[in-house]
Design a protein around this motif. Structure first.
Motif, short mmCIF file in Angstrom:
data_model
loop_
_atom_site.label_atom_id
_atom_site.label_comp_id
_atom_site.label_asym_id
_atom_site.label_seq_id
_atom_site.Cartn_x
_atom_site.Cartn_y
_atom_site.Cartn_z
N MET A 284 0.84 -1.20 0.00
CA MET A 284 0.00 0.00 0.00
C MET A 284 0.87 1.26 0.00
SD MET A 284 -2.88 -1.00 2.83
CE MET A 284 -3.62 -2.63 2.89
N LEU A 285 1.91 1.26 0.85
CA LEU A 285 2.80 2.41 0.94
C LEU A 285 3.56 2.62 -0.37
CD1 LEU A 285 4.18 1.82 4.55
CD2 LEU A 285 2.68 3.68 3.82
N ALA A 286 3.96 1.52 -0.97
CA ALA A 286 4.69 1.61 -2.24
C ALA A 286 3.79 2.16 -3.34
CB ALA A 286 5.23 0.24 -2.63
N THR A 287 2.51 1.97 -3.20
CA THR A 287 1.56 2.47 -4.21
C THR A 287 1.38 3.97 -4.11
OG1 THR A 287 0.36 0.35 -4.18
CG2 THR A 287 -0.81 2.25 -5.08
N VAL A 288 1.31 4.50 -2.88
CA VAL A 288 0.97 5.92 -2.73
C VAL A 288 2.19 6.84 -2.60
CG1 VAL A 288 -1.28 5.38 -1.71
CG2 VAL A 288 0.70 5.71 -0.20
N GLU A 289 3.29 6.35 -2.07
CA GLU A 289 4.43 7.24 -1.81
C GLU A 289 4.93 7.97 -3.07
OE1 GLU A 289 7.07 4.65 0.41
OE2 GLU A 289 6.79 5.92 2.18
N PRO A 290 5.03 7.32 -4.23
CA PRO A 290 5.49 8.05 -5.41
C PRO A 290 4.55 9.17 -5.84
CG PRO A 290 5.66 5.67 -5.74
CD PRO A 290 4.85 5.88 -4.50
N LEU A 291 3.30 9.14 -5.38
CA LEU A 291 2.31 10.14 -5.80
C LEU A 291 2.50 11.47 -5.10
CD1 LEU A 291 -0.87 7.86 -5.92
CD2 LEU A 291 0.77 8.35 -7.73
N LYS A 292 3.35 11.51 -4.08
CA LYS A 292 3.64 12.78 -3.40
C LYS A 292 4.20 13.81 -4.38
CE LYS A 292 4.75 10.93 1.21
NZ LYS A 292 5.83 10.75 2.21
N ALA A 293 4.89 13.33 -5.38
CA ALA A 293 5.52 14.23 -6.35
C ALA A 293 4.50 15.07 -7.11
CB ALA A 293 6.36 13.41 -7.34
N MET A 294 3.24 14.63 -7.13
CA MET A 294 2.18 15.38 -7.81
C MET A 294 1.84 16.67 -7.08
SD MET A 294 1.26 13.64 -10.50
CE MET A 294 1.38 11.98 -11.19
N GLN A 295 2.16 16.73 -5.78
CA GLN A 295 1.91 17.92 -4.95
C GLN A 295 0.45 18.37 -5.03
OE1 GLN A 295 4.91 20.76 -6.21
NE2 GLN A 295 6.38 19.93 -4.74
#
Length: 400
Positions: A284-295
């Motif tokens: 779950m964490l691996a799914t959402v963490e990269p999306l932080k870059a969208m700001q």
């Protein structure tokens, strides 16, 4: 009877600020702001004011933009007749009965703070707007009986039974409120219709969301993981958590605690109306963490930066993947079947993982724990199974 006076329609529309008499105690009051309203001054026969003089009283008759000149004259005449008979118009004037729609709109406004969210409040009034207002909306609320209610319910009772059932509840509420405000009396016609079983009994056929067999999930998830679309990320997270669509798509970064490995969904977005904690796994964490870059404010960003993904986005993705007949909500059933058949998880742990209420109200009052750590074990094993890193899980030790 033709009522005449000094004022004309043109004068009512154009006179400047001040008090302008029409005769017989009727006045048009024009405020400096331009607002226009009617008042009538009467002397109540035989009644004295606190100083011992004749009881002379002014009564408002409404705004000139709503009450016409002739209507104002008629009301003024009614007030003068009552005063001449020794009746104080304040307590004896005939109260105009509001329409069903007027009462319904007022009920909607008064209850607005109690709605779970704005959408639910809008759905409440929309049902009346679509099925009741066209037929009884303009009727005085005291003239609505069983025939009028049946006009609203009968056409949709069998074809749209759930809508009709909700409509009947909402009509009943409006009529009950009208009675509490002394606008009507007697039994509520909705209650009478129900008690007399006037409408035919409709056998309710439960509609279940079509779900994927849990054995097929690892292959489906592997395909999903190859896709870069935001809808794919949201669907991966939905599949892993067993959460509802609205709970996932409305998720904001502040709800996620990466250190505690926890997602806390606020009460206003939960069907139960209570805050729900979801343990986060590595996947779950691996799914959402990269999306932080969208700001973006939302974890699963829509087409606009600070707006969430569309409600239909995940369902449309399923269609593009040729997964026919399945629904996003169905993954909750898939998880539940797996938890029971493959994981041998205790019922309360599996149900709480789906944010379902367990037991009676009394049991719920004493069951204060949300079994977070036991659910964490179950969700870890579910993630392991979904990602296909091990074979089918036969048993999960979450009973201790």
């Amino acid at each position: 009877m033709v009522l005449t006076g000094k004022l004309t329609k043109k004068l009512v529309e154009n006179l400047g600020p001040g008090r302008h008499g029409d005769g017989g105690g009727l006045y048009l009051v024009v405020d400096p702001s331009g607002a226009r309203r009617w008042i009538v001054r009467v002397v109540v026969k035989g009644q004295k004011n606190k100083n011992g003089g004749p009881l002379r009283t002014d009564f408002g008759l409404g705004g000139a933009d709503i009450v016409t000149l002739n209507q104002a004259r008629e009301r003024a005449l009614e007030y003068r007749r009552m005063a001449k008979q020794g009746l104080n118009p304040r307590y004896n004037a005939k109260q105009e009965t509001p329409t069903f729609e007027e009462i319904a709109q007022q009920v909607h406004i008064e209850r607005m703070p109690t709605w779970k969210n704005a959408k639910h409040g809008q759905l409440w009034i929309n049902t009346l707007r679509d099925y009741a207002f066209p037929k009884i909306g303009r009727m005085p609320v005291d003239s609505i009986g069983q025939p009028e209610v049946l006009m609203c319910l009968s056409p949709i009772w069998t074809e749209k039974h759930e809508t009709a059932r909700r409509l009947s509840q909402r009509i009943k509420i409006v009529l009950d409120v009208a009675k509490s405000k002394s606008f009507r009396s007697g039994e509520n016609p909705v209650t009478a219709i129900k008690d007399a079983q006037v409408l035919p009994k409709v056998l309710k056929k439960p509609k279940h969301h079509k779900a994927m067999a849990w054995q097929d999930v690892p292959a489906f998830y592997a395909d999903l993981k190859t896709r870069n679309a935001m809808a794919a990320k949201a669907l991966m997270f939905t599949c892993l958590t067993g959460a509802r669509t609205g709970e996932v798509l409305g998720m904001k970064w502040g709800e996620l605690d990466f250190d505690a490995r926890l997602w806390t969904c606020p009460a206003e977005r939960m069907k139960t109306g209570e805050e729900h904690r979801v343990p986060l796994t590595d996947e779950m964490l691996a799914t959402v963490e990269p999306l932080k870059a969208m700001q973006s404010d939302y974890v699963f960003k829509g087409q606009k930066r600070h707006r969430p993904l569309s409600n239909m986005s995940m369902l449309m993705l399923l269609r593009r993947m040729n997964v026919e007949g399945m629904t996003v909500h169905g993954f909750r059933s898939t998880f539940r079947d797996w938890a029971s058949e493959a994981a041998n998880a205790p019922r309360e742990v599996a149900e709480m993982s789906l944010s379902h209420r367990i037991g009676s109200q009394v049991e719920q009052a004493y069951a204060r724990s949300d079994l977070l750590e036991k659910r964490r074990v179950l969700m870890e094993r579910w993630s392991t199974f979904v990602t296909g890193t091990t074979g089918t899980v036969v048993n999960i030790n979450v009973r201790g």
